[in-house]
Motif scaffolding. Structure first.
Motif, short mmCIF file in Angstrom:
data_model
loop_
_atom_site.label_atom_id
_atom_site.label_comp_id
_atom_site.label_asym_id
_atom_site.label_seq_id
_atom_site.Cartn_x
_atom_site.Cartn_y
_atom_site.Cartn_z
N LEU A 1 5.62 26.61 0.63
CA LEU A 1 5.10 25.70 1.65
C LEU A 1 3.67 26.08 2.03
O LEU A 1 2.84 25.20 2.30
N HIS A 2 3.37 27.39 2.07
CA HIS A 2 2.01 27.82 2.38
C HIS A 2 1.00 27.20 1.41
O HIS A 2 -0.07 26.74 1.82
N ASP A 3 1.36 27.19 0.13
CA ASP A 3 0.45 26.63 -0.88
C ASP A 3 0.27 25.12 -0.68
O ASP A 3 -0.82 24.59 -0.88
N LEU A 4 1.35 24.45 -0.31
CA LEU A 4 1.26 23.00 -0.09
C LEU A 4 0.36 22.70 1.12
O LEU A 4 -0.45 21.76 1.07
N ILE A 5 0.49 23.49 2.16
CA ILE A 5 -0.37 23.29 3.34
C ILE A 5 -1.83 23.54 2.99
O ILE A 5 -2.72 22.80 3.42
N PHE A 6 -2.07 24.57 2.20
CA PHE A 6 -3.44 24.85 1.79
C PHE A 6 -4.01 23.67 1.00
O PHE A 6 -5.15 23.25 1.23
N ALA A 7 -3.20 23.12 0.07
CA ALA A 7 -3.68 22.03 -0.78
C ALA A 7 -3.91 20.76 0.02
O ALA A 7 -4.88 20.03 -0.22
N GLN A 8 -3.03 20.46 0.98
CA GLN A 8 -3.09 19.18 1.68
C GLN A 8 -3.92 19.22 2.96
O GLN A 8 -4.50 18.22 3.36
N VAL A 9 -3.97 20.36 3.62
CA VAL A 9 -4.66 20.44 4.92
C VAL A 9 -5.99 21.16 4.81
O VAL A 9 -7.05 20.60 5.10
N LEU A 10 -5.93 22.41 4.37
CA LEU A 10 -7.15 23.21 4.35
C LEU A 10 -8.18 22.66 3.37
O LEU A 10 -9.39 22.78 3.60
N THR A 11 -7.73 22.05 2.29
CA THR A 11 -8.66 21.45 1.33
C THR A 11 -9.46 20.32 1.98
O THR A 11 -10.64 20.12 1.67
N MET A 12 -8.83 19.58 2.90
CA MET A 12 -9.48 18.42 3.50
C MET A 12 -10.48 18.80 4.60
O MET A 12 -11.45 18.08 4.82
N ILE A 13 -10.24 19.92 5.27
CA ILE A 13 -11.12 20.27 6.40
C ILE A 13 -12.27 21.17 5.98
O ILE A 13 -13.15 21.49 6.80
N GLY A 14 -12.30 21.58 4.72
CA GLY A 14 -13.44 22.34 4.23
C GLY A 14 -13.54 23.73 4.84
O GLY A 14 -12.57 24.50 4.83
N SER A 15 -14.70 24.03 5.42
CA SER A 15 -14.97 25.38 5.92
C SER A 15 -14.41 25.63 7.32
O SER A 15 -14.43 26.77 7.80
N ASN A 16 -13.91 24.60 7.97
CA ASN A 16 -13.43 24.77 9.35
C ASN A 16 -11.98 25.27 9.38
O ASN A 16 -11.14 24.76 10.13
#
Length: 226
Positions: A139-154
């Motif tokens: 699930l951590h990887d999925l969150i990284f792919a779907q959420v953190l990828t979209m917000i960039g450096s923030n």
């Protein structure tokens, strides 16, 4: 007289032995031919014997090849069935995405933009599943792919809390789209619209029930989704 008789018997025995060996070889060759045709037609080769060691060694090799071919065909059938199942699931997910985009879009351009973003989200989930050979993903990887990828450096605006959890492909696809929707909404209208906002993502499993909480906080608003 005895020498002539002995010579006659020797010649007769030699001819008979040659004839007998020829008959046995012919029968063995026919059995090998039958086994070869079975293998060529995809039929199972087993229970055949010629009684001649050299020929039987060839039959053993054909039987092994037949078993390998049967296993390979079974594997192919299973793969095709799994591929069909995944394709149907994928089409169902895409159809749901089309309906959702149609509900929220105010124009053709808006529909194309929203639907394209959802397709990209689905693609990110599929990339994770492909890397794991379609085994459960974290699930951590999925969150990284779907959420953190979209917000960039923030990334400091996102906090994640929860035990290590593995998701099957169908769950990963559905949850990936949900995370994309939440992230998109937060970027456009919620806490992630400004740099002072933050999002907290947490989850737990109790009594075999999975619950994910998405909480947003900013100077002007506080919101939570479960």
């Amino acid at each position: 007289y005895f020498e002539t008789a002995f010579l006659f018997i020797t010649v007769f025995a030699t001819v008979f032995a040659a004839w007998f060996v020829g008959q046995q070889s012919r029968k063995a060759a026919n059995i090998l031919l039958t086994a070869s045709r079975k293998l060529q037609n995809g039929e199972k080769v087993d229970g055949l014997s010629t009684g001649i060691r050299e020929f039987d060694e060839v039959l053993d090799a054909l039987e092994i090849a037949s078993n390998d071919l049967t296993k390979h065909e079974q594997t192919n059938r299973e793969m095709l069935a799994e591929l069909s199942h995944r394709a149907k699931n994928l089409l169902a997910v895409i159809l749901g995405m089309v309906k959702q985009a149609a509900k929220t879009s105010t124009s053709t351009a808006s529909f194309i933009s929203d639907f394209s973003e959802r397709i990209q989200s689905l693609s990110r989930s599929h990339d994770l599943l492909m890397k794991s050979n379609w085994k459960p993903i974290e699930l951590h990887d999925l969150i990284f792919a779907q959420v953190l990828t979209m917000i960039g450096s923030n990334t400091n605006q996102i906090s994640i809390e929860g035990q290590n959890l593995l998701l099957k492909s169908s769950a990963a696809q559905s949850l990936g789209i949900a995370l994309h929707e939440l992230t998109t909404n937060s970027i456009k209208h919620g806490a992630l619209k400004n740099t002072d906002g933050c999002v907290s993502i947490s989850w737990l499993v109790e009594h075999n029930v999975f619950t994910l909480r998405w909480s947003e906080k900013s100077q002007n608003r506080s919101e939570e989704h479960t």
